[in-house]
Write a protein that holds these residues in place. Structure first.
Motif, PDB file in Angstrom:
ATOM      1  N   THR B 159       4.885  -0.199  12.827  1.00  0.00           N
ATOM      2  CA  THR B 159       5.112  -0.645  11.665  1.00  0.00           C
ATOM      3  C   THR B 159       5.109   0.659  10.696  1.00  0.00           C
ATOM      4  O   THR B 159       5.941   0.574   9.758  1.00  0.00           O
ATOM      5  N   ASN B 160       4.508   1.863  11.056  1.00  0.00           N
ATOM      6  CA  ASN B 160       4.761   2.979  10.235  1.00  0.00           C
ATOM      7  C   ASN B 160       6.026   3.438  10.366  1.00  0.00           C
ATOM      8  O   ASN B 160       6.825   3.956   9.124  1.00  0.00           O
ATOM      9  N   LEU B 161       6.740   3.130  11.394  1.00  0.00           N
ATOM     10  CA  LEU B 161       8.352   3.631  11.650  1.00  0.00           C
ATOM     11  C   LEU B 161       9.100   2.700  10.767  1.00  0.00           C
ATOM     12  O   LEU B 161      10.101   3.220  10.018  1.00  0.00           O
ATOM     13  N   LEU B 162       8.752   1.352  10.504  1.00  0.00           N
ATOM     14  CA  LEU B 162       9.732   0.451   9.707  1.00  0.00           C
ATOM     15  C   LEU B 162       9.540   1.176   8.357  1.00  0.00           C
ATOM     16  O   LEU B 162      10.495   1.090   7.681  1.00  0.00           O
ATOM     17  N   ALA B 163       8.378   1.329   7.751  1.00  0.00           N
ATOM     18  CA  ALA B 163       8.258   2.080   6.320  1.00  0.00           C
ATOM     19  C   ALA B 163       9.030   3.122   6.202  1.00  0.00           C
ATOM     20  O   ALA B 163       9.852   3.447   5.339  1.00  0.00           O
ATOM     21  N   ASP B 164       8.774   4.081   7.271  1.00  0.00           N
ATOM     22  CA  ASP B 164       9.873   5.312   7.342  1.00  0.00           C
ATOM     23  C   ASP B 164      11.599   5.007   7.139  1.00  0.00           C
ATOM     24  O   ASP B 164      12.069   5.671   6.108  1.00  0.00           O
ATOM     25  N   ALA B 204      -4.968   1.825   8.516  1.00  0.00           N
ATOM     26  CA  ALA B 204      -3.928   3.005   8.890  1.00  0.00           C
ATOM     27  C   ALA B 204      -2.544   2.769   8.888  1.00  0.00           C
ATOM     28  O   ALA B 204      -1.900   3.993   8.040  1.00  0.00           O
ATOM     29  N   ALA B 205      -2.114   1.683   8.400  1.00  0.00           N
ATOM     30  CA  ALA B 205      -0.864   1.272   8.062  1.00  0.00           C
ATOM     31  C   ALA B 205      -0.704   1.671   6.433  1.00  0.00           C
ATOM     32  O   ALA B 205       0.381   2.224   5.988  1.00  0.00           O
ATOM     33  N   VAL B 206      -1.630   1.176   5.866  1.00  0.00           N
ATOM     34  CA  VAL B 206      -1.648   1.347   4.454  1.00  0.00           C
ATOM     35  C   VAL B 206      -1.595   2.913   4.171  1.00  0.00           C
ATOM     36  O   VAL B 206      -0.775   3.199   3.133  1.00  0.00           O
ATOM     37  N   ASP B 207      -2.436   3.539   4.689  1.00  0.00           N
ATOM     38  CA  ASP B 207      -2.515   4.950   4.569  1.00  0.00           C
ATOM     39  C   ASP B 207      -1.120   5.836   4.656  1.00  0.00           C
ATOM     40  O   ASP B 207      -0.840   6.800   4.242  1.00  0.00           O
ATOM     41  N   HIS B 208      -0.583   5.265   5.713  1.00  0.00           N
ATOM     42  CA  HIS B 208       0.818   6.013   6.273  1.00  0.00           C
ATOM     43  C   HIS B 208       1.566   5.643   4.824  1.00  0.00           C
ATOM     44  O   HIS B 208       2.328   6.774   4.482  1.00  0.00           O
ATOM     45  N   VAL B 209       1.837   4.445   4.525  1.00  0.00           N
ATOM     46  CA  VAL B 209       2.753   4.325   3.354  1.00  0.00           C
ATOM     47  C   VAL B 209       2.376   5.172   1.988  1.00  0.00           C
ATOM     48  O   VAL B 209       3.081   5.732   1.441  1.00  0.00           O
ATOM     49  N   ARG B 210       1.052   5.250   2.108  1.00  0.00           N
ATOM     50  CA  ARG B 210       0.444   6.104   0.911  1.00  0.00           C
ATOM     51  C   ARG B 210       0.930   7.724   1.123  1.00  0.00           C
ATOM     52  O   ARG B 210       1.352   8.432   0.069  1.00  0.00           O
ATOM     53  N   ALA B 211       0.970   7.952   2.242  1.00  0.00           N
ATOM     54  CA  ALA B 211       1.263   9.438   2.469  1.00  0.00           C
ATOM     55  C   ALA B 211       2.912   9.800   2.212  1.00  0.00           C
ATOM     56  O   ALA B 211       3.163  10.608   1.782  1.00  0.00           O
ATOM     57  N   ILE B 212       3.647   8.800   2.655  1.00  0.00           N
ATOM     58  CA  ILE B 212       5.179   8.769   2.345  1.00  0.00           C
ATOM     59  C   ILE B 212       5.637   8.700   1.164  1.00  0.00           C
ATOM     60  O   ILE B 212       6.560   8.940   0.719  1.00  0.00           O
ATOM     61  N   ASP B 213       4.858   7.625   0.536  1.00  0.00           N
ATOM     62  CA  ASP B 213       5.437   7.219  -0.977  1.00  0.00           C
ATOM     63  C   ASP B 213       4.116   6.786  -1.655  1.00  0.00           C
ATOM     64  O   ASP B 213       3.792   6.068  -2.137  1.00  0.00           O
ATOM     65  N   PRO B 214       3.648   8.314  -2.288  1.00  0.00           N
ATOM     66  CA  PRO B 214       2.122   7.900  -2.799  1.00  0.00           C
ATOM     67  C   PRO B 214       2.269   7.023  -4.039  1.00  0.00           C
ATOM     68  O   PRO B 214       0.985   6.434  -4.125  1.00  0.00           O
ATOM     69  N   ALA B 215       3.221   6.893  -4.539  1.00  0.00           N
ATOM     70  CA  ALA B 215       3.078   5.782  -5.752  1.00  0.00           C
ATOM     71  C   ALA B 215       3.563   4.438  -5.555  1.00  0.00           C
ATOM     72  O   ALA B 215       3.736   3.685  -6.377  1.00  0.00           O
ATOM     73  N   PHE B 216       3.841   4.324  -4.262  1.00  0.00           N
ATOM     74  CA  PHE B 216       4.473   3.031  -3.742  1.00  0.00           C
ATOM     75  C   PHE B 216       5.843   2.705  -4.701  1.00  0.00           C
ATOM     76  O   PHE B 216       6.130   1.583  -5.090  1.00  0.00           O
ATOM     77  N   ALA B 217       6.658   3.780  -4.928  1.00  0.00           N
ATOM     78  CA  ALA B 217       7.623   3.721  -5.809  1.00  0.00           C
ATOM     79  C   ALA B 217       8.646   2.791  -5.145  1.00  0.00           C
ATOM     80  O   ALA B 217       9.544   1.995  -5.877  1.00  0.00           O
ATOM     81  N   LEU B 218       8.930   3.054  -3.739  1.00  0.00           N
ATOM     82  CA  LEU B 218       9.999   2.393  -3.169  1.00  0.00           C
ATOM     83  C   LEU B 218       9.457   1.477  -2.179  1.00  0.00           C
ATOM     84  O   LEU B 218       9.735   0.065  -1.853  1.00  0.00           O
ATOM     85  N   VAL B 219       8.442   1.866  -1.191  1.00  0.00           N
ATOM     86  CA  VAL B 219       7.841   1.250  -0.287  1.00  0.00           C
ATOM     87  C   VAL B 219       6.304   1.253  -0.717  1.00  0.00           C
ATOM     88  O   VAL B 219       5.686   2.008  -0.955  1.00  0.00           O
ATOM     89  N   SER B 220       5.901  -0.329  -0.346  1.00  0.00           N
ATOM     90  CA  SER B 220       4.529  -0.476  -0.491  1.00  0.00           C
ATOM     91  C   SER B 220       3.902  -1.136   0.625  1.00  0.00           C
ATOM     92  O   SER B 220       4.546  -1.681   1.405  1.00  0.00           O
ATOM     93  N   PRO B 221       2.678  -0.913   0.655  1.00  0.00           N
ATOM     94  CA  PRO B 221       2.099  -1.660   1.922  1.00  0.00           C
ATOM     95  C   PRO B 221       1.713  -3.048   1.509  1.00  0.00           C
ATOM     96  O   PRO B 221       1.747  -3.400   0.316  1.00  0.00           O
ATOM     97  N   ILE B 222       1.377  -4.151   2.594  1.00  0.00           N
ATOM     98  CA  ILE B 222       1.066  -5.201   1.969  1.00  0.00           C
ATOM     99  C   ILE B 222       0.183  -5.922   3.053  1.00  0.00           C
ATOM    100  O   ILE B 222       0.445  -5.795   4.363  1.00  0.00           O
TER     101      ILE B 222
END
Lengths: 500, 500
Positions: B159-164, B204-222
């Motif tokens: 899942t984190n890879l998909l966000a990456d 864990a998945a939410v935190d990963h997105v927060r790490a790679i795109d902190p403001a959820f400018a492009l990618v957001s967890p859901i």
């Protein structure tokens, strides 16, 4: 080039898939199909040793067929590609091709007046007709349509041009000049002025095809009363007589006929009002001698059981046009009931009631629309569960309709539709796209040579990962394929389309 | 490249078409849209003098915006091309992408067990997940999808890879790790073992997105409870609490949620049996705190009026998935009723319940399926004529759902979906094919340089003859277009896809 054929004997090697009966596809791998210089399949032979296939071909097949092994054209399907019978479009209006996709929220009768008659009428212009017909033929060939039953317009010369262009392009075709002589229903700017005129123009169009293709080997005329409401009784009766009495060719017993039936609720009411002496819509055609074994009935969405039974007794077939029926909100044709009653069914794109010239799109929509007939909540509520479930058409079934089914409806069942010895080589070579082992989105940026982001490949939308069964590949093709997957197309052995 | 943006200010020139409200497209010709280096639209200005447009741009627009006219990227739409907002796919299962088109005659619950869970489970393999996700992202970008709400699998790393990969490719995305902790309904080989595990993995998945795109400018967890039957009450309640209490970012008030609702009759019965204390399917989600303004409900085919009213009160939106609903025989969603009740509706491809990753295909099918709800014979028989007719969705309406509608459902209405000043530049450049004045089928033979028959061009299937209005061109695009018509795609001003 118009009358030329492939002058060499040909051998096709690889995987061949075709329908052997409704619902059953046959997968033939490592096979050789031998096609003689007249375009006929003369042998279908397994090839055990594909490594040395050329040697084997020369040593055994040519010997067996008494062919010159040095004067032979060989086409080998690449890994993952397969040969499939050419598609048969049993119902398409070539002059409406420019309107594909343009229908708004109209339904049949207002659609005719708003979009269709103005476009058809404008094809009195030969240059315009040439542009429209040439693009329509090229497009349908690109979609793998090897046979098309075309409605033209009521104009003789443009209709004859359509026949000329089909012959030149090498597409097997039925070309029908449209008859529409009812002075109340048809617009004054677009109609035959009398039954006499309708018949005279029809004969002129039939004679033209006879002049350019005397045996109707590739192009055939087809009698085309538009639909009952647009024709007088006299016109229909005389067309019915012409159907049975055409003495044009020794091997042509009856002329084929195409028309529309039971497409739309308002049309049903109109027919009932106009023909009070007839028992049903189908009876209108039957009383005027138009229902025969070579009659193609477009749509048949709303036939009663009695009508289905009559159509079956006469041996007439149905052109099922799901794209059109959904687009114009006409209804969901009872395909399973027709098949169960013994009525032959093929697929029609019905451009431009239908929005696509692709028979593959029609096959896809035939499956989806059949599911709509099976939906259990809120609709078809009085239909028992089992019968609803039976309404669904499988991938194998819609591909049967697209090939053998259509061939049967057009009276071509002994000539095309599959890969049997004795049939003619009307075929397409289908190729699907293989996904790279490592299709990394970032990789493309670094080596993109000025490109940004992902780049388009034109292998089409079907992505094969390599683990799919052949059945799954075919399903992915039916639901995701388009003309990009059609690599080559042949009619009677002649290559009529290819893409790089 | 992953975090880079377009570094220059940009001006786009030509024809712009977007939806201004449900059912109304605005056609803006000879227009300049100015996009700053952060990807935001800062000006939309008519250009009267297109002959000297570059001079005008430099003299007036750059002066007005205080831009350096020498450090500017200009993109001009060619004759007949137009800019359109990027498509928004509100419901797509990335791990099911390889199964697109493979569903046989299954319906939801057997389809899950036969096709879906085995495929999703296999994406525990990171190399396989990379191959599938990269091809899915490339394909959706090629179709013009600038925003996708993805279901991933229950595995954290894939899942984190998909966000990456979304971030790297520049696709705006919501990425949801799927929660499914019910030990009776879910297969032993593919489930969360407890609510604790479901929540921990989700965090864990939410935190990963927060790490790679902190403001959820492009990618957001859901947050992604698969659907009510696959989740325990505890799991849903804790996800509901997490939804409202996520303190991750100052500007993120609530986490978005996506799930399925009322797709299929057997599923309805299952939910009723499993949650006897709840008033309805929608009430299950509501009681567990999952219905909010950023909740996306997939399907909503069989909602009652009371449920629609509840969904509307909570401000939740619906992802309408017509391809999937027809393929799996789920039903015909009541889109007009949802819209009338004030529920936001977007389109979802629902790959692989849906057979296509194209939002344009979903738009086309949304129009066709809406017609099926309006068919007067044999179905919806108790619905008054006027209401049936109102069910039909126009070209303009389905394009609204595909852009602004989806943006609203995903809580992005103030960021994307049109060409208003203040929105971000998520857009596609659309080009249709022009038919030659004399596309003679014979001509091609003579100059074919070794080709036989017609040759393929890859401008796509839409044939424009030149006499069509802009409205007709858009209709032809909706009903005949594909990824070949998508020439360029941008997200936040960055070019993320192009084809030659």
């Amino acid at each position: 080039m118009a009358s030329s054929h492939h002058k060499k004997n040909q051998i096709f090697l690889g995987t061949f898939i075709h329908s052997v009966k409704l619902g059953e596809l046959q997968y033939m791998h490592d096979m050789a199909v031998c096609v003689d210089k007249f375009g006929k399949i003369v042998a279908v032979e397994p090839q055990r040793d594909l490594e040395n296939v050329m040697e084997n071909v020369k040593e055994t097949l040519c010997q067996k067929l008494a062919w010159d092994a040095h004067d032979l054209a060989v086409t080998i399907a690449k890994e993952g590609q397969f040969f499939f019978p050419g598609f048969i479009d049993t119902h398409i209006h070539a002059p409406q091709y420019p309107n594909a996709g343009i229908f708004g929220k109209s339904t049949l009768l207002d659609w005719l007046n708003k979009y269709t008659f103005p476009m058809e009428s404008s094809l009195a212009s030969l240059p315009k007709a040439r542009r429209v017909y040439a693009s329509c033929i090229r497009r349908t060939l690109a979609h793998g349509t090897t046979t098309a039953a075309y409605y033209a317009t009521l104009h003789v010369e443009p209709t004859n041009l359509l026949a000329d262009l089909c012959l030149a392009a090498g597409q097997r075709a039925f070309v029908g000049r449209v008859c529409m002589d009812d002075r109340d229903v048809n617009p004054a700017y677009y109609r035959d002025e009398s039954a006499d005129e309708a018949l005279a123009r029809t004969r002129a169009a039939v004679d033209h095809v006879r002049a350019i293709d005397p045996a109707f080997a590739l192009v055939s005329p087809i009698l085309t009363p538009r639909f009952a409401p647009s024709c007088t009784r006299e016109c229909m009766a005389r067309l019915g007589a012409l159907r049975r009495s055409y003495g044009g060719g020794g091997d042509v017993e009856e002329l084929p006929v195409q028309t529309h039936i039971a497409e739309n609720a308002a049309e049903l009411a109109l027919v009932k009002a106009m023909f009070p002496e007839c028992d049903s819509y189908a009876d209108v055609y039957d009383r005027h001698g138009l229902l025969g074994a070579r009659t193609v009935l477009g749509h048949a969405v709303h036939l009663t059981d009695a009508e289905i039974s009559l159509v079956a007794r006469r041996g007439a077939g149905v052109a099922h046009c799901p794209c059109s029926n959904s687009a114009l909100t006409s209804g969901e044709a009872p395909v399973r009931r027709l098949l169960d009653a013994g009525v032959g069914v093929g697929l029609g794109t019905d451009v431009s009631g239908g929005y696509s010239a692709s028979v593959l799109e029609a096959a896809r929509q035939a499956a989806l629309v059949s599911n709509h007939r099976a939906m259990p909540v809120g609709k078809w509520a009085d239909v028992p569960d089992g019968e609803r479930e039976r309404a669904r058409l499988s991938v194998e079934e819609v591909l049967h309709l697209a090939t053998r089914g259509g061939a049967g409806v057009l009276g071509l069942g002994a000539r095309v539709g599959g890969f049997d010895v004795g049939l003619e080589w009307d075929a397409q070579l289908v190729g699907l796209g293989l996904v790279a082992e490592r299709p990394d989105v970032e990789h493309e940026y670094e080596h993109g040579h000025g490109h940004h982001g992902t780049r388009a490949t034109d292998r089409g939308n079907v992505d094969i990962f390599g683990w799919e069964t052949w059945e799954e590949r075919v399903a992915k093709w039916v639901f995701g394929g388009d003309d990009r997957n059609v690599k080559k197309v042949w009619v009677r052995g002649r290559l009529v389309h290819e893409r790089e």
